[in-house]
Scaffold this motif. Structure first.
Motif, PDB file in Angstrom:
ATOM      1  N   LYS A  30      17.003  57.280 -17.044  1.00 39.82           N
ATOM      2  CA  LYS A  30      16.864  58.358 -17.723  1.00 39.82           C
ATOM      3  C   LYS A  30      15.612  58.343 -18.377  1.00 39.82           C
ATOM      4  CE  LYS A  30      18.717  60.018 -22.225  1.00 39.82           C
ATOM      5  NZ  LYS A  30      19.845  59.903 -23.359  1.00 39.82           N
ATOM      6  N   ARG A  31      14.768  57.216 -18.626  1.00 39.31           N
ATOM      7  CA  ARG A  31      13.646  57.164 -19.393  1.00 39.31           C
ATOM      8  C   ARG A  31      12.429  57.305 -18.363  1.00 39.31           C
ATOM      9  NH1 ARG A  31      13.913  52.792 -24.307  1.00 39.31           N
ATOM     10  NH2 ARG A  31      15.952  53.375 -25.105  1.00 39.31           N
ATOM     11  N   SER A  32      12.643  56.908 -17.124  1.00 46.98           N
ATOM     12  CA  SER A  32      11.520  56.724 -16.235  1.00 46.98           C
ATOM     13  C   SER A  32      11.676  58.047 -15.279  1.00 46.98           C
ATOM     14  CB  SER A  32      11.709  55.534 -15.331  1.00 46.98           C
ATOM     15  OG  SER A  32      12.948  55.635 -14.553  1.00 46.98           O
ATOM     16  N   GLY A  33      12.583  58.481 -15.062  1.00 45.48           N
ATOM     17  CA  GLY A  33      12.560  59.564 -14.050  1.00 45.48           C
ATOM     18  C   GLY A  33      13.001  59.340 -12.686  1.00 45.48           C
ATOM     19  N   VAL A  34      13.245  57.846 -12.535  1.00 47.38           N
ATOM     20  CA  VAL A  34      13.757  57.456 -11.330  1.00 47.38           C
ATOM     21  C   VAL A  34      15.045  57.969 -10.869  1.00 47.38           C
ATOM     22  CG1 VAL A  34      14.152  55.213  -9.876  1.00 47.38           C
ATOM     23  CG2 VAL A  34      12.203  55.336 -11.367  1.00 47.38           C
ATOM     24  N   PRO A  35      15.304  58.591  -9.791  1.00 49.13           N
ATOM     25  CA  PRO A  35      16.680  59.084  -9.880  1.00 49.13           C
ATOM     26  C   PRO A  35      17.881  57.992  -9.760  1.00 49.13           C
ATOM     27  CG  PRO A  35      15.321  59.665  -8.020  1.00 49.13           C
ATOM     28  CD  PRO A  35      14.515  58.534  -8.532  1.00 49.13           C
TER      29      PRO A  35
ATOM     30  N   GLY B 170      10.648  47.709 -24.935  1.00 42.27           N
ATOM     31  CA  GLY B 170      10.684  46.466 -25.431  1.00 42.27           C
ATOM     32  C   GLY B 170      11.878  45.769 -25.881  1.00 42.27           C
ATOM     33  N   GLN B 171      12.997  46.186 -25.298  1.00 44.87           N
ATOM     34  CA  GLN B 171      14.079  45.627 -25.177  1.00 44.87           C
ATOM     35  C   GLN B 171      14.676  45.750 -23.843  1.00 44.87           C
ATOM     36  OE1 GLN B 171      16.342  47.847 -28.231  1.00 44.87           O
ATOM     37  NE2 GLN B 171      16.251  49.611 -27.101  1.00 44.87           N
ATOM     38  N   PRO B 172      15.730  44.862 -23.697  1.00 40.00           N
ATOM     39  CA  PRO B 172      16.637  45.187 -22.119  1.00 40.00           C
ATOM     40  C   PRO B 172      17.150  46.579 -22.168  1.00 40.00           C
ATOM     41  CG  PRO B 172      17.264  42.858 -23.412  1.00 40.00           C
ATOM     42  CD  PRO B 172      16.406  44.041 -24.552  1.00 40.00           C
TER      43      PRO B 172
ATOM     44  N   MET C 240       2.899  48.137  -5.765  1.00 42.92           N
ATOM     45  CA  MET C 240       4.315  48.764  -6.069  1.00 42.92           C
ATOM     46  C   MET C 240       4.622  50.157  -5.710  1.00 42.92           C
ATOM     47  SD  MET C 240       5.307  47.806  -9.932  1.00 42.92           S
ATOM     48  CE  MET C 240       5.265  45.839 -10.490  1.00 42.92           C
ATOM     49  N   SER C 241       5.680  50.467  -5.328  1.00 44.33           N
ATOM     50  CA  SER C 241       5.938  51.696  -4.967  1.00 44.33           C
ATOM     51  C   SER C 241       5.989  52.599  -6.205  1.00 44.33           C
ATOM     52  CB  SER C 241       7.575  51.870  -4.272  1.00 44.33           C
ATOM     53  OG  SER C 241       8.645  51.886  -5.132  1.00 44.33           O
ATOM     54  N   GLY C 242       6.132  53.932  -6.088  1.00 43.89           N
ATOM     55  CA  GLY C 242       6.037  54.774  -7.380  1.00 43.89           C
ATOM     56  C   GLY C 242       7.005  54.695  -8.365  1.00 43.89           C
ATOM     57  N   TYR C 243       8.335  54.634  -7.749  1.00 41.14           N
ATOM     58  CA  TYR C 243       9.635  54.319  -8.292  1.00 41.14           C
ATOM     59  C   TYR C 243       9.443  52.944  -9.123  1.00 41.14           C
ATOM     60  CZ  TYR C 243      12.057  58.270  -6.268  1.00 41.14           C
ATOM     61  OH  TYR C 243      12.173  59.437  -6.149  1.00 41.14           O
ATOM     62  N   GLU C 244       8.983  51.799  -8.325  1.00 40.95           N
ATOM     63  CA  GLU C 244       9.117  50.636  -8.794  1.00 40.95           C
ATOM     64  C   GLU C 244       8.116  50.650 -10.080  1.00 40.95           C
ATOM     65  OE1 GLU C 244       9.660  48.192  -4.591  1.00 40.95           O
ATOM     66  OE2 GLU C 244       8.000  48.219  -5.631  1.00 40.95           O
TER      67      GLU C 244
ATOM     68  N   VAL D  76       7.310  50.024 -16.063  1.00 44.38           N
ATOM     69  CA  VAL D  76       6.383  50.600 -17.141  1.00 44.38           C
ATOM     70  C   VAL D  76       7.357  50.968 -18.024  1.00 44.38           C
ATOM     71  CG1 VAL D  76       5.093  52.410 -17.998  1.00 44.38           C
ATOM     72  CG2 VAL D  76       4.363  51.312 -15.958  1.00 44.38           C
ATOM     73  N   THR D  77       8.565  51.441 -17.939  1.00 46.06           N
ATOM     74  CA  THR D  77       9.708  51.976 -18.533  1.00 46.06           C
ATOM     75  C   THR D  77      10.124  50.696 -19.354  1.00 46.06           C
ATOM     76  OG1 THR D  77      10.281  53.807 -17.538  1.00 46.06           O
ATOM     77  CG2 THR D  77      11.939  52.893 -18.947  1.00 46.06           C
ATOM     78  N   LEU D  78      10.467  49.647 -18.651  1.00 43.40           N
ATOM     79  CA  LEU D  78      11.028  48.314 -19.427  1.00 43.40           C
ATOM     80  C   LEU D  78      10.043  47.761 -20.253  1.00 43.40           C
ATOM     81  CD1 LEU D  78      12.436  46.632 -16.124  1.00 43.40           C
ATOM     82  CD2 LEU D  78      13.647  47.691 -17.905  1.00 43.40           C
TER      83      LEU D  78
END
Length: 283
Positions: A38-43, A28-30, A13-17, A22-24
């Protein structure tokens, strides 16, 4: 979480992926794209592209609500790891068949032509210094004087050293055999030069010739030349051992008078001519 992200990156996986997946899982929910960013730091500018890649890999699913809002769910970690394991095993199995077919054929063995005493002895020193298992040398006193410190150190580090030394040796190192038959001067006269042969670990050899202040030589890793050089030195060692066993007088008489042995020694100057030709070559 940082460790999990790093491990997922190692598995492709790429860093963003990895961060989005992991954020998903942690949520524990969609989640929609905005929440993942917002939660992961992915732009935010790349989060939907990143989530699309996870979906394409089967690591996440898109869920569309009644108002066409898109949210994402992760493939459960256990299922993801099993899928990665299967894909990894399939890739290894495929590569075991396909990878050997693209290996380049072995190149031509290395060969260097050498000219001059300094160049020949420097390459001989390289072979001695690199040896880790065994050394075979056929050598004369003048060259032994320069090489003996390195040969001694090789013996000290556990290298098995076998030396054919033409005439009396000042220093005895390893298994050293003084060659007396025929008389060393007669050998030099017959060859029109004195030969130096140094073989290291059965993988490389330096062959040099010295005459009238000049020197020529060749270094190679060619297995055929290396093998023949080792056998040449072993042959000389065997002759000295036989002479010791049957008596030097008997051996000298046989060496000097047997017609077959006399015939084999009738190539006066030929080896020196060959080495000179090598030394003058541009290849």
């Amino acid at each position: 979480m940082r460790d999990v992200v790093e491990q997922l990156q190692r598995l492709g996986m790429s860093g963003y992926e990895a961060k989005a997946y992991v954020t998903l899982v942690v949520a524990g929910q969609p989640l929609n794209g905005y929440e993942v960013a917002k939660r992961s730091g992915v732009p935010r500018s790349t989060v939907y592209e990143t989530l699309g890649k996870l979906v394409a890999k089967g690591a996440a699913y898109e869920l569309r609500g009644s108002e066409e809002a898109v949210v994402y769910l992760p493939l459960p970690p256990r299922s993801l790891l099993e899928r990665m394991r299967r894909e990894f095993d399939d890739s290894i199995e495929s590569l075991q068949t396909s990878l050997p077919t693209i290996v380049a054929p072995p190149g031509a063995p290395i060969i260097h032509n050498l000219k001059g005493t300094e160049a020949v002895l420097a390459r001989a020193e390289d072979v001695v210094a690199a040896a880790r298992a065994d050394l075979f040398l056929s050598i004369w006193p003048q060259e032994m004087k320069q090489l003996s410190p390195l040969v001694g150190r090789a013996a000290e580090r556990g290298v098995e050293v076998s030396v054919v030394h033409f005439g009396p040796a000042e220093t005895r190192i390893g298994y050293l055999y003084e060659r007396h038959f025929p008389v060393p001067n007669a050998i030099a006269d017959n060859l029109d030069c004195s030969l130096l042969v140094v073989v290291g670990d059965g993988s490389e050899v330096l062959i040099g010739g010295f005459a009238n202040g000049s020197a020529w030589g060749v270094y190679t890793e060619d297995p055929a030349v290396v093998t023949m050089s080792v056998e040449y030195i072993k042959h000389d060692i065997a002759l000295q051992v036989i002479a010791d066993r049957i008596g030097h007088g008997t051996f000298a008489d046989l060496w000097g008078n047997d017609p077959e042995l006399v015939r084999l020694r009738a190539s006066h100057g030929h080896p020196a001519d060959l080495l000179r030709a090598v030394g003058m070559s541009d290849h």
